[in-house]
Design an enzyme around this catalytic site. Structure first.
Site, PDB file in Angstrom:
ATOM      1  N   ASP A 194      19.533   4.242  18.234  1.00 39.39           N
ATOM      2  CA  ASP A 194      20.697   5.018  17.849  1.00 39.39           C
ATOM      3  C   ASP A 194      20.721   6.295  18.658  1.00 39.39           C
ATOM      4  O   ASP A 194      19.762   7.048  18.676  1.00 39.39           O
ATOM      5  CB  ASP A 194      20.633   5.326  16.343  1.00 39.39           C
ATOM      6  N   GLU A 278      24.598   1.021  20.495  1.00 38.54           N
ATOM      7  CA  GLU A 278      25.982   1.041  20.051  1.00 38.54           C
ATOM      8  C   GLU A 278      26.865   0.906  21.277  1.00 38.54           C
ATOM      9  O   GLU A 278      26.530   1.382  22.354  1.00 38.54           O
ATOM     10  CB  GLU A 278      26.307   2.417  19.447  1.00 38.54           C
ATOM     11  N   ASP A 359      19.631   8.481  11.124  1.00 40.44           N
ATOM     12  CA  ASP A 359      19.589   7.869  12.448  1.00 40.44           C
ATOM     13  C   ASP A 359      18.664   6.651  12.473  1.00 40.44           C
ATOM     14  O   ASP A 359      18.931   5.657  13.146  1.00 40.44           O
ATOM     15  CB  ASP A 359      19.131   8.886  13.493  1.00 40.44           C
TER      16      ASP A 359
END
Ligand code: ZN
Length: 372
Positions: A194, A278, A359
């Site tokens: 992340d 992501e 996170d």
């Protein structure tokens, strides 16, 4: 890549086989001690010491007369023992050298082997075959194994087999050469990563990469320089200077950022076999006027670029999550989704009660995409 491995299991021997093994171990010990005596004598007379090959040749001559009992054992047993003796001397001379160089080592001249230390061992080479419940050795034939399915039956190159006795039990150790594809790649784990403003990168295994400290100071300076530019009159020489200073500050930040990113991306692509990131909405992210966010966005973009090319170098697959995958909203334990307040560092699940760093929760969610 080829690696050497040893596999050791206990043998299940009958009386006749035990006698044969004792005889082989005896022949090996005899050859070793006889060879050692020959070398010692040569030493004492100031002659060149005989090698394993010299000694084996001489032993074969003696076999025809006084050592005829040696015909009952595989010729490998004494031959390999003489090779071991050569090795013992190689190590001895190495220790002598080390001692002379001032190292604190015991020189230890090679010892005679004694029956007091058990029946000993012997090593065989040549036709060795592994079966499901047994192993076939030259001269000794098929010996039963106490453990099945441990010795490799195929796909390996057997170099030698050592039979040894310890406290009345007999063992066999196979020395094999195994061809392996890429040992590192097979053992490497997978991870979700992340990327964010607070922490540069949070890995699903708990490791994280902080933003470099120098970045904070540089950002402050950048803000000041930006204000300074907007205060100057357009087209003026002073504005031109301020613009130049601002550009330098941007360059400095991007360098600090890049260095930190390189460390993180190299570590990840070399230690993981696959990572999930992501998928960033590139067109959307540049619209944000918040400076820290803009810099972070550029960092994320650079992070992705680096892991993609380094992944190709180090054999790490890089996967991008679907843009709408709710990595921050989803609970990594139960899968429930809930709205999160961005300022909140913890993720507290209302469904299962799990409390976790926000996170880290997101990184674990990304990792779980690999198993869907
Ligand atoms: Zn939950």
């Amino acid at each position: 890549m080829k690696i050497l491995r040893a596999f050791k299991v206990e043998l299940d021997l009958n009386h006749k086989q035990k006698t044969a093994c004792v005889r082989h171990a005896g022949a090996a010990r005899f050859a070793y001690n006889w060879g050692l005596a020959c070398k010692k004598e040569a030493f004492a007379n100031g002659e060149k010491t005989p090698t394993a090959i010299d000694l084996h040749r001489e032993l074969n001559v003696l076999k025809k007369s006084e050592l005829s009992w040696m015909y009952e054992v595989s010729k490998c047993a004494p031959q390999e023992a003489l090779r071991d003796l050569d090795q013992a001397f190689v190590h001895f001379f190495r220790r002598v050298k080390e001692k002379r160089a001032g190292k604190n080592v015991k020189v230890g001249f090679p010892h005679f082997k004694s029956r007091k230390n058990g029946l000993g061992s012997f090593r065989l080479t040549g036709a060795i075959h592994v079966f499901e419940k047994s192993i076939q050795l030259p001269r000794l034939g098929r010996l039963r194994l106490k453990e099945r399915d441990y010795l490799p039956m195929s796909g390996v190159h057997i170099l030698s087999a050592t039979v040894s006795e310890k406290a009345g039990r007999w063992f066999i150790s196979l020395q094999v050469e195994v061809e392996i594809t890429d040992p590192v790649q097979e053992q490497r784990p997978v991870a979700g990563v992340d990327l964010g403003i607070n922490r540069m990168a949070q890995v699903s295994d708990g490791i994280y990469f902080e933003n470099p400290r120098a970045l904070k100071g540089a950002l402050k300076r950048l803000k000041r320089l930006q204000r300074s530019v907007s205060r100057r009159q357009k087209g003026s020489a002073n504005r031109q200077k301020a613009v130049q200073r601002l550009a330098q500050a941007h360059f400095r930040i991007s360098n600090i950022r890049k260095d930190a990113l390189h460390q993180a991306t190299t570590y990840l692509t070399r230690t993981k076999s696959a990572i999930v990131l992501e998928n960033l909405n590139v067109s959307g992210m540049m619209k944000d006027h918040h400076l820290a966010q803009a810099i972070a966005d550029v960092g994320m973009y650079e992070f992705r670029r680096q892991v993609q090319y380094k992944g190709a170098w180090y054999g790490c697959q890089v996967l991008l999550a679907d843009r709408f995958f709710p990595s921050t909203k989803r609970c990594s334990q139960c899968g429930q989704e809930q709205d999160v307040i961005l300022s909140e560092r913890e993720y507290g699940c209302k469904a299962c009660g799990q409390v976790m760093d926000r996170d880290l929760n997101a990184a674990i969610n990304l990792k779980q995409l690999l198993y869907v």
